[in-house]
Design an enzyme around this catalytic site. Sequence first.
Site, PDB file in Angstrom:
ATOM      1  N   ASN A   1      -1.668   7.203  13.507  1.00 33.12           N
ATOM      2  CA  ASN A   1      -2.798   6.444  14.054  1.00 33.12           C
ATOM      3  C   ASN A   1      -2.297   5.194  14.750  1.00 33.12           C
ATOM      4  O   ASN A   1      -1.289   4.607  14.365  1.00 33.12           O
ATOM      5  CB  ASN A   1      -3.808   6.087  12.948  1.00 33.12           C
ATOM      6  CG  ASN A   1      -3.553   4.727  12.336  1.00 33.12           C
ATOM      7  OD1 ASN A   1      -3.931   3.698  12.908  1.00 33.12           O
ATOM      8  ND2 ASN A   1      -2.898   4.704  11.181  1.00 33.12           N
TER       9      ASN A   1
ATOM     10  N   SER B   1       0.933  -3.909   9.963  1.00 37.60           N
ATOM     11  CA  SER B   1       0.488  -2.809  10.817  1.00 37.60           C
ATOM     12  C   SER B   1       1.371  -2.742  12.054  1.00 37.60           C
ATOM     13  O   SER B   1       1.654  -3.766  12.673  1.00 37.60           O
ATOM     14  CB  SER B   1      -0.966  -3.015  11.238  1.00 37.60           C
ATOM     15  OG  SER B   1      -1.306  -2.098  12.270  1.00 37.60           O
TER      16      SER B   1
ATOM     17  N   ASN C   1       0.387  -1.439  14.786  1.00 37.09           N
ATOM     18  CA  ASN C   1      -0.521  -1.174  15.910  1.00 37.09           C
ATOM     19  C   ASN C   1      -1.098  -2.419  16.560  1.00 37.09           C
ATOM     20  O   ASN C   1      -1.951  -2.322  17.444  1.00 37.09           O
ATOM     21  CB  ASN C   1      -1.649  -0.255  15.437  1.00 37.09           C
ATOM     22  CG  ASN C   1      -1.116   1.074  14.940  1.00 37.09           C
ATOM     23  OD1 ASN C   1      -0.194   1.634  15.528  1.00 37.09           O
ATOM     24  ND2 ASN C   1      -1.652   1.557  13.835  1.00 37.09           N
ATOM     25  N   THR C   2      -0.654  -3.600  16.133  1.00 35.86           N
ATOM     26  CA  THR C   2      -0.980  -4.858  16.787  1.00 35.86           C
ATOM     27  C   THR C   2       0.332  -5.469  17.250  1.00 35.86           C
ATOM     28  O   THR C   2       1.195  -5.786  16.414  1.00 35.86           O
ATOM     29  CB  THR C   2      -1.724  -5.819  15.844  1.00 35.86           C
ATOM     30  OG1 THR C   2      -2.973  -5.236  15.471  1.00 35.86           O
ATOM     31  CG2 THR C   2      -1.974  -7.160  16.511  1.00 35.86           C
TER      32      THR C   2
ATOM     33  N   LYS D   1       0.735  -7.223   2.132  1.00 39.05           N
ATOM     34  CA  LYS D   1       1.102  -5.827   2.397  1.00 39.05           C
ATOM     35  C   LYS D   1       2.244  -5.784   3.386  1.00 39.05           C
ATOM     36  O   LYS D   1       2.162  -6.384   4.456  1.00 39.05           O
ATOM     37  CB  LYS D   1      -0.107  -5.062   2.943  1.00 39.05           C
ATOM     38  CG  LYS D   1       0.134  -3.557   3.096  1.00 39.05           C
ATOM     39  CD  LYS D   1      -1.169  -2.825   3.391  1.00 39.05           C
ATOM     40  CE  LYS D   1      -0.970  -1.318   3.403  1.00 39.05           C
ATOM     41  NZ  LYS D   1      -2.260  -0.594   3.585  1.00 39.05           N
TER      42      LYS D   1
END
Length: 351
Positions: free
Chosen positions: A110, A175, A177-178, A217
């Site tokens: 994703n 993440s 995705n950033t 995280k």
Amino acid sequence: MYALARPFLFALDAELAHGIGLSSLEAAYRTGLNPLLAKQPAPLLTKAFGLTFPNPVGLAAGLDKNGAHIDALLALGFGFVEVGTVTPRPQPGNPKPRMFRLPEQKSIINRLGFNNEGVDVLVRNVERSHRRHGLLGINIGKNKDTPNDDAASDYLHCLRKVYPLADYVVVNISSPNTAGLRELQEEQALRKLVGALREEQEKLAGQHSKRVPLLVKIAPDLSSNDIDAVARVLGDLQVDGVIATNTTVSRDGIEYSRHVEETGGLSGALLMSRSTTVLRRLRTRLPESIPLIGVGGILHGADAATKQAAGATLVQLYSGLVYRGPVLIRECVEALRRRKEAPSGGPMPRA
């Protein structure tokens, strides 16, 4: 019931199926049909971060980004549900398509990019929830257009908003995705950001007369030296817990998949080994007073037991839920129950 629905859902675009699945789950909850989806596990009380969890199996952030389905998800038997990642302002995330199943590898790629309706919407959703069955974590991040130099302002804004409602708060700096987000895991940047959040956490504890645990995280793609540096910083700052891990940018194991060139984070079975290696090293580097949540690649009860053997107090599911359905929750709880009841040094329980 999930076994019957899965072929239909898997025939759809992954993100569309995600939305339909959540809407169907909510409808089942509101009409009293949840028992058809999952049999509730017997309690397995687990203490971590000063909290008592009904059982140690939770839902990882990312499935319910806006906190719109908290009660329906808890009713499946989770001991806790983590919603988000939420940002100060609404943002659409990355262009579609941005979610891809890899059924042969029981994995998912994703690149959603913190798509969410903003922290004010999440707060309203959480306020409407009843939360009778378990605890709630809220995962916070920064907006895509906020430069890293100003990241603390975004995280502080979200922390202040969600603090009165959360059982625990997670700082997501991992993440893939950033763009640039993972740079916040570098030692000096991490110390500055988490230090500011720890100071605010203590102020908020006084204002609200309750202390809400703060967790961080981390990514599975850190080198051994980077893991040690992260552990050193988080230990020095005395965070309440660490979640290991987020998704990976590695493409090991999918070299021949038609999705190998897709960017984004890889989760599911192929993440299990990498995330568990990070978890195990963190456990040896962090003080025992800082509990760990193990997430990444749990598709069977034995996988949950492996995470606990590597040092996790709690575990979380995401991709495994997509491939196995709600039956996986109870399977993991029972595997962890057997592990708890087994003689010390006994064999690893099997699912």
